[in-house]
Design a protein around this motif. Structure first.
Motif, short mmCIF file in Angstrom:
data_model
loop_
_atom_site.label_atom_id
_atom_site.label_comp_id
_atom_site.label_asym_id
_atom_site.label_seq_id
_atom_site.Cartn_x
_atom_site.Cartn_y
_atom_site.Cartn_z
N ALA A 298 9.00 3.67 0.84
CA ALA A 298 7.75 2.98 1.17
C ALA A 298 7.71 1.59 0.54
O ALA A 298 7.21 0.63 1.14
CB ALA A 298 6.56 3.81 0.72
N ILE A 299 8.24 1.46 -0.67
CA ILE A 299 8.30 0.15 -1.32
C ILE A 299 9.22 -0.78 -0.56
O ILE A 299 8.89 -1.95 -0.31
CB ILE A 299 8.75 0.30 -2.79
CG1 ILE A 299 7.65 1.00 -3.61
CG2 ILE A 299 9.07 -1.07 -3.41
CD1 ILE A 299 8.09 1.40 -5.01
N GLU B 86 0.84 -1.19 0.00
CA GLU B 86 0.00 0.00 0.00
C GLU B 86 0.88 1.24 0.00
O GLU B 86 1.69 1.44 0.91
CB GLU B 86 -0.94 0.00 1.20
CG GLU B 86 -2.00 -1.09 1.16
CD GLU B 86 -3.03 -0.94 2.26
OE1 GLU B 86 -2.86 -0.05 3.12
OE2 GLU B 86 -4.03 -1.69 2.24
N LEU B 87 0.72 2.07 -1.02
CA LEU B 87 1.46 3.32 -1.12
C LEU B 87 0.48 4.48 -1.03
O LEU B 87 -0.39 4.63 -1.89
CB LEU B 87 2.22 3.38 -2.45
CG LEU B 87 3.26 2.28 -2.71
CD1 LEU B 87 3.89 2.48 -4.08
CD2 LEU B 87 4.33 2.26 -1.63
N GLY C 278 4.36 2.87 -8.05
CA GLY C 278 3.91 4.10 -7.40
C GLY C 278 4.39 5.35 -8.13
O GLY C 278 4.75 5.31 -9.30
N GLN D 205 8.70 7.20 -3.84
CA GLN D 205 8.13 6.19 -2.95
C GLN D 205 9.03 4.96 -2.78
O GLN D 205 8.59 3.91 -2.35
CB GLN D 205 6.75 5.78 -3.45
CG GLN D 205 5.73 6.92 -3.35
CD GLN D 205 4.30 6.48 -3.54
OE1 GLN D 205 3.94 6.01 -4.60
NE2 GLN D 205 3.50 6.64 -2.50
N SER E 194 8.48 5.25 -9.28
CA SER E 194 9.74 5.03 -8.55
C SER E 194 10.65 4.01 -9.20
O SER E 194 11.68 3.64 -8.61
CB SER E 194 9.42 4.61 -7.10
OG SER E 194 8.89 5.70 -6.36
#
Length: 238
Positions: free
Chosen positions: A41-42, A5-6, A34, A38, A71
């Protein structure tokens, strides 16, 4: 398989994107990446799935939109090794930056449209991400990863949009071919789809697969067969 979830803030609204991480004991493949920025976050999503970052062997881009390419350049730079980047040939030139992305080409926008864009969005449109595609995808092609990933060519949302069927888990990664809204599956978002009729017709291909789970980039995971929703969408074609 892990759905990452991004979260992004788009003009005051929180939007969640859902890239899919497919993996086994030795290899991982990321489907979509994304927006730019990001990477962290990944990587956090991969930690959550207990998948080492260096196992990433390939990136599959379902199509050319900024929130899917996003990204990928930073991922390749961070990995510091050669990995495969997959996309369909109809979107290749856009993804590689040889021609402007269709939906965010500022040369096609009026002054009024440009003025309405927030500064960060205007900057992104002026400086879109790009990445070299070194392997082209074809309809019904099977990639030899994690039990088999079959390519389903689903144009309409973009000229080279693809969806993926994960054979081992009977999962459809729909990309933007469908979205999940209020617990149900719907066709692609009309405002961001180049040819709505073609996009809806592309969904007919999904009827040939034994699908138990659908992952929509916008909306997330749907459990169950998409068949009744697809038939309803097909019935709407004029």
């Amino acid at each position: 398989m892990e759905v990452i979830e991004l979260k992004i803030n788009a003009m005051g609204n929180e939007i969640v994107l859902h890239p899919t991480l497919v993996f086994d004991h030795e290899t991982s493949i990321l489907i979509d990446t994304g927006i730019p920025g990001q990477l962290h976050a990944i990587k956090q999503g991969m930690v959550k799935a207990d998948v080492p970052f260096q196992t990433l062997e390939g990136i599959i881009l379902t199509h050319q939109d900024i929130d899917h390419i996003g990204s990928a350049p930073h991922l390749l730079e961070e990995l510091n090794k050669s990995i495969s980047v997959y996309a369909h040939k109809e979107d290749q030139l856009y993804i590689e930056g040889n021609v402007p992305l269709i939906k965010t080409d500022i040369s096609r926008m009026s002054d009024q449209e440009l003025d309405a864009l927030p500064d960060e969005v205007r900057y992104l449109y002026n400086n879109p991400p790009s990445v070299k595609v070194n392997l082209l995808l074809e309809d019904t092609q099977e990639l030899p990863y994690c039990g088999g990933i079959e390519v389903i060519y689903t144009p309409g949302h973009s000229p080279g949009h693809v969806s993926l069927y994960l054979k081992r888990t009977k999962t459809l990664v729909a990309g933007d071919a469908m979205v999940k809204m209020n617990g149900r599956l719907c066709g692609p978002v009309e405002q961001t789809t180049l040819d709505m009729k073609v996009a809806k017709q592309s969904l007919r291909k999904f009827l040939n697969y034994d699908i138990e789970t659908v992952i929509c980039y916008h909306g997330g995971v749907f459990k169950g067969s998409p068949r009744p929703y697809i038939l309803e969408i097909l019935s709407e074609i004029v």
